[in-house]
Design an enzyme around this catalytic site. Structure first.
Site, PDB file in Angstrom:
ATOM      1  N   LYS A 194       2.784  11.205   7.150  1.00 48.51           N
ATOM      2  CA  LYS A 194       1.935  10.965   8.325  1.00 48.51           C
ATOM      3  C   LYS A 194       2.454  11.639   9.605  1.00 48.51           C
ATOM      4  O   LYS A 194       2.138  12.789   9.856  1.00 48.51           O
ATOM      5  CB  LYS A 194       1.775   9.460   8.553  1.00 48.51           C
ATOM      6  CG  LYS A 194       0.984   8.769   7.439  1.00 48.51           C
ATOM      7  CD  LYS A 194       0.613   7.377   7.855  1.00 48.51           C
ATOM      8  CE  LYS A 194       0.061   6.522   6.729  1.00 48.51           C
ATOM      9  NZ  LYS A 194      -1.358   6.676   6.525  1.00 48.51           N
ATOM     10  N   ASP A 208       9.426   2.727   1.577  1.00 49.99           N
ATOM     11  CA  ASP A 208       8.259   3.537   1.922  1.00 49.99           C
ATOM     12  C   ASP A 208       8.060   3.442   3.437  1.00 49.99           C
ATOM     13  O   ASP A 208       7.553   2.456   3.952  1.00 49.99           O
ATOM     14  CB  ASP A 208       7.025   3.017   1.170  1.00 49.99           C
ATOM     15  CG  ASP A 208       5.788   3.850   1.481  1.00 49.99           C
ATOM     16  OD1 ASP A 208       5.834   4.656   2.437  1.00 49.99           O
ATOM     17  OD2 ASP A 208       4.776   3.695   0.771  1.00 49.99           O
ATOM     18  N   PHE A 244       0.862  -1.182   0.000  1.00 56.10           N
ATOM     19  CA  PHE A 244       0.000   0.000   0.000  1.00 56.10           C
ATOM     20  C   PHE A 244       0.893   1.224   0.000  1.00 56.10           C
ATOM     21  O   PHE A 244       1.642   1.470   0.940  1.00 56.10           O
ATOM     22  CB  PHE A 244      -0.943   0.050   1.213  1.00 56.10           C
ATOM     23  CG  PHE A 244      -1.918   1.186   1.077  1.00 56.10           C
ATOM     24  CD1 PHE A 244      -3.096   1.037   0.367  1.00 56.10           C
ATOM     25  CD2 PHE A 244      -1.640   2.444   1.612  1.00 56.10           C
ATOM     26  CE1 PHE A 244      -3.986   2.098   0.189  1.00 56.10           C
ATOM     27  CE2 PHE A 244      -2.520   3.507   1.447  1.00 56.10           C
ATOM     28  CZ  PHE A 244      -3.691   3.321   0.738  1.00 56.10           C
TER      29      PHE A 244
HETATM   30  N1  PLP Z   1       2.636   4.664   2.008  1.00 56.86           N
HETATM   31  C1  PLP Z   1       2.264   3.915   3.054  1.00 56.86           C
HETATM   32  C2  PLP Z   1       3.162   2.815   3.528  1.00 56.86           C
HETATM   33  C3  PLP Z   1       1.052   4.131   3.689  1.00 56.86           C
HETATM   34  O1  PLP Z   1       0.675   3.369   4.719  1.00 56.86           O
HETATM   35  C4  PLP Z   1       0.228   5.184   3.218  1.00 56.86           C
HETATM   36  C5  PLP Z   1      -1.062   5.444   3.857  1.00 56.86           C
HETATM   37  O2  PLP Z   1      -1.609   4.706   4.642  1.00 56.86           O
HETATM   38  C6  PLP Z   1       0.654   5.936   2.126  1.00 56.86           C
HETATM   39  C7  PLP Z   1       1.868   5.658   1.553  1.00 56.86           C
HETATM   40  C8  PLP Z   1      -0.195   7.032   1.577  1.00 56.86           C
HETATM   41  O3  PLP Z   1      -0.212   8.146   2.421  1.00 56.86           O
HETATM   42  P1  PLP Z   1      -1.315   9.275   2.224  1.00 56.86           P
HETATM   43  O4  PLP Z   1      -2.629   8.700   2.643  1.00 56.86           O
HETATM   44  O5  PLP Z   1      -0.853  10.385   3.122  1.00 56.86           O
HETATM   45  O6  PLP Z   1      -1.296   9.661   0.783  1.00 56.86           O
END
Ligand code: PLP
Length: 673
Positions: free
Chosen positions: A549, A520, A435
């Site tokens: 976040k 990520d 994700f």
């Molecule tokens: N990358 C990871 C690992 C995430 O868990 C998330 C969101 O849960 C994102 C990217 C995307 O972040 P955003 O919702 O701020 O676009």
């Protein structure tokens, strides 16, 4: 407290004890005005006007005030007992004795009440300390059970109506030393105008709201209009220069009215004889409408979201209105422990005072100028982040998905410009169950059918391998491979931990095959797993890292892509950007977040508390639980969906005051601040 149904206006037509008794005419003037403007309908009802006895002599009589307060207390009591909110429109502020006597008595069985008193004066004289002898300057002292309470309708030996620790006084700038001494001795929280100017009324009010709701059954708000600057509210008996802005007052009255356990509001000291341009009447009307609007929102929040928002979420049935630390409260005043932290964004807890103060300080200075200029906030943040992540450069964005998109763009350009992959052939490898956000390119990489359904066609050049399988990575790499994009722990997939040593092995493979390793860490980064980055558990230094976040503790969106010198060198002016990316407001909060993480030792704390939570969860031995796993404060409890419905479990936990949410309908997430 039960839910209020309507707002009942009560006139307190009394000027007894005031230097200008004509303020007694204020409430009825307001009633005519509201009626003429057709405001008295639906939710807003004029219940009654209580008049002070108009004796033949205009000399002040204690007995008259006593009778008036008793009568007002009865009307307020009956209103509160019917579960309606009240707004008392008062002449002289001594009506507070009747108002709050009625309210506290009606709720006596539920517990004590808190009180926010907004005023230019302290109103904390006793007959012994008052220079004028006017009852006008004494009501707060009497409510706290001091002074000659019998001059009001509070019985001499009765306990005080309010405990000092549940009372806040805001905006004072005119008082005698005896009053200050008394309130200090009692322990009332006093916010003088100087402090309000320095910290901002909204910040002070947020603090006061916590204070008066802590350990109480509800709270009241009393506003003396002389708290407002006389330019904006001239029609008061005793104007005092340099007061609150009317707009600020409206805003904080709204924030109080949004609290379900606000019992009622009192607005006092309107003297229509000084209101030649009706400016004060206008302000009172706006304040009343603000309370009515907040009430409507409280009663209709779910309905409004359902009616006007896209149905792209399925929230649990709770309406949250405030938070502090690990707790959040719903609009009925029920407290929950937040095990979600907004998908790990609120890592430092709700309303962290240092973050709130960094936010308000920066917001009042400079919030956004675009990257067309340098600012004094971005550079220091970039430096700190590079030092913490071992990267050379940082590119600021806003959301996690944007940081990932930035990484994808950087990796492709690096492949063409530096690795010399033929144009249009670059490949990026990602993992099943990933994700990385919700943009078209990112959902194109997803293995989740629902995330992709209906959103194609997707960009080319993405290859998928199983998660946790380093041999699969080795096999998937071709001369065209630009990068391997991976989460050190898969969050949204259900807190899935790869085998030990997986990331270090992937890093070795990438290095040997001249492929970029992109981690990520949007969810796992910044302390969640007990390290600054989760990849640091295996001493891995990626070529590119994404954080988001928790970077601003959940206060404002900010994310960043961090990379090696070589990788980031592919960007030149005009290649990529974002209007809000790197804005000073978000950078200031992010810098403070990093300070708090470091100075409060929150990384160690996450590791320690995470071990404890994991251990305790493992001891549950429930037949519904299939597997428990996690690292730091990032824990998943996998349920047996043959036996139990995960959403139903979330709803049961909700009833027990625990906020969590299922991921993929099988795993409960435990990721508290
Ligand atoms: N990358 C990871 C690992 C995430 O868990 C998330 C969101 O849960 C994102 C990217 C995307 O972040 P955003 O919702 O701020 O676009």
């Amino acid at each position: 407290m039960s839910r209020p149904h309507s707002i009942q206006l009560i006139g307190a037509a009394c000027g007894l004890g005031s230097p200008d008794q004509r303020c007694a005419e204020g409430p009825e003037r307001m009633r005519w005005r509201l009626a003429a403007r057709r405001k008295l309908h639906g939710n807003l009802v004029w219940r009654e006007t209580v008049h002070a006895y108009a004796g033949t002599s205009r000399r002040f009589q204690h007995s008259e005030l006593l009778a008036f307060d008793r009568q007002l207390a009865r009307v307020v009591h009956d209103t509160v007992a019917e579960a309606s909110r009240f707004i008392v429109l008062g002449g002289d502020h001594s009506c507070a004795l009747g108002t709050w006597q009625g309210a506290t008595r009606a709720l006596a069985a539920e517990g004590p009440l808190g009180l926010i008193w907004i005023d230019a004066h302290m109103d904390a004289h006793t007959p012994l300390t008052s220079p004028s002898g006017n009852r006008h300057g004494m009501p707060l002292a009497a409510l706290l059970g001091t002074g000659a309470t019998a001059v009001f309708s509070v019985a001499e030996n009765a306990p005080p109506l309010f405990a000092p620790e549940h009372v806040c006084l805001i905006g004072v700038r005119s008082f005698e030393p005896e009053e200050e001494r008394l309130l200090k001795k009692l322990g009332v929280r006093v916010y003088r105008m100087r402090e309000v100017e320095k910290r901002g009324l909204t910040v002070v009010m947020a603090e006061a709201l916590q204070h008066v709701q802590n350990g109480t059954a509800g709270f009241g708000l009393t506003v003396d209009l002389d708290a407002v600057d006389p330019h904006e509210a001239p029609a008061v008996t005793t104007p005092v220069a340099h007061g609150l802005r009317a707009t600020e007052l409206i805003e904080v009255v709204a924030s109080a009215a949004r609290q379900r356990n606000l019992v009622g509001v009192e607005i006092a000291e309107y003297n229509p004889h000084n209101d030649c341009e009706s400016r004060t009447a206008e302000l009172i009307q706006t304040l009343i409408e603000t309370v009515v609007a907040a009430e409507y929102i409280l009663d209709h929040s779910v309905e409004l979201e359902e009616r006007y928002c896209a149905h792209n979420y399925a929230p649990l049935p709770v309406v949250l209105t405030r938070g502090r630390g690990v707790y959040v409260w719903d609009t009925a005043g029920k407290r929950y422990i937040d095990m979600m932290s907004a998908y790990s964004a609120v890592s430092l807890g709700h309303a962290h005072p240092q973050l709130v103060s960094a936010l308000t300080e920066q917001a009042s200075r400079l919030s956004l100028v675009s990257r067309g200029y340098f600012t004094d906030r971005l550079g220091p943040l970039a430096q700190r982040l590079c030092e913490l992540t071992g990267c050379a450069r940082m590119l600021p964005m806003n959301t996690g998905a944007e940081a990932v998109e930035t990484a994808l763009k950087a990796a492709r350009k690096w492949a063409y410009k530096i690795k010399h992959v033929p144009e249009g052939r670059a490949q990026i490898i990602s993992c099943a169950g990933n994700f990385h956000g919700r943009t078209i390119a990112i959902v194109g990489m997803s293995s989740e059918a629902q995330y992709r359904d209906g959103f194609g066609p997707f960009p080319q050049g993405f290859v998928q391998i199983p998660y946790g399988d380093s041999a699969a990575l080795e096999q998937a790499i071709t001369p065209y491979t630009a990068a391997f994009l991976v989460e050190p722990i898969q969050g949204e997939s259900g807190i899935v931990l790869p085998p030990a040593g997986y990331l270090a092995e992937c890093a070795r493979i990438c290095r040997e095959r001249h492929v970029l390793l992109l981690c990520d860490e949007v969810q796992t980064g910044l302390g969640r797993t007990g390290k600054w980055l989760a990849c640091q558990h295996e001493n891995v230094q990626p070529d590119g890292v994404m954080v988001g976040k928790a970077l601003s503790g959940g206060l404002v969106p900010i994310s960043a892509f961090l990379a090696s010198e070589e990788l980031m060198s592919v960007f030149t002016p005009g290649d990529h950007g974002s209007t809000f990316g790197g804005n000073p407001l978000a950078c200031a909060v992010a810098l403070e977040t990093l300070n708090v993480l470091q100075h409060e030792h929150l990384l160690d704390s996450a590791a320690e508390h995470g071990d404890y939570l994991l251990q305790k969860l493992e001891q549950l031995r429930s037949p519904f639980v299939r597997h428990i796993r996690g690292k730091g404060l990032f824990i998943g409890v996998e349920l047996d969906t043959q036996m139990v419905d995960t959403r139903a479990v979330c709803e049961v936990l909700l009833r027990h005051g625990i906020l969590t949410k299922d991921t993929h309908e099988t795993v409960l997430r435990f990721a508290p601040p």
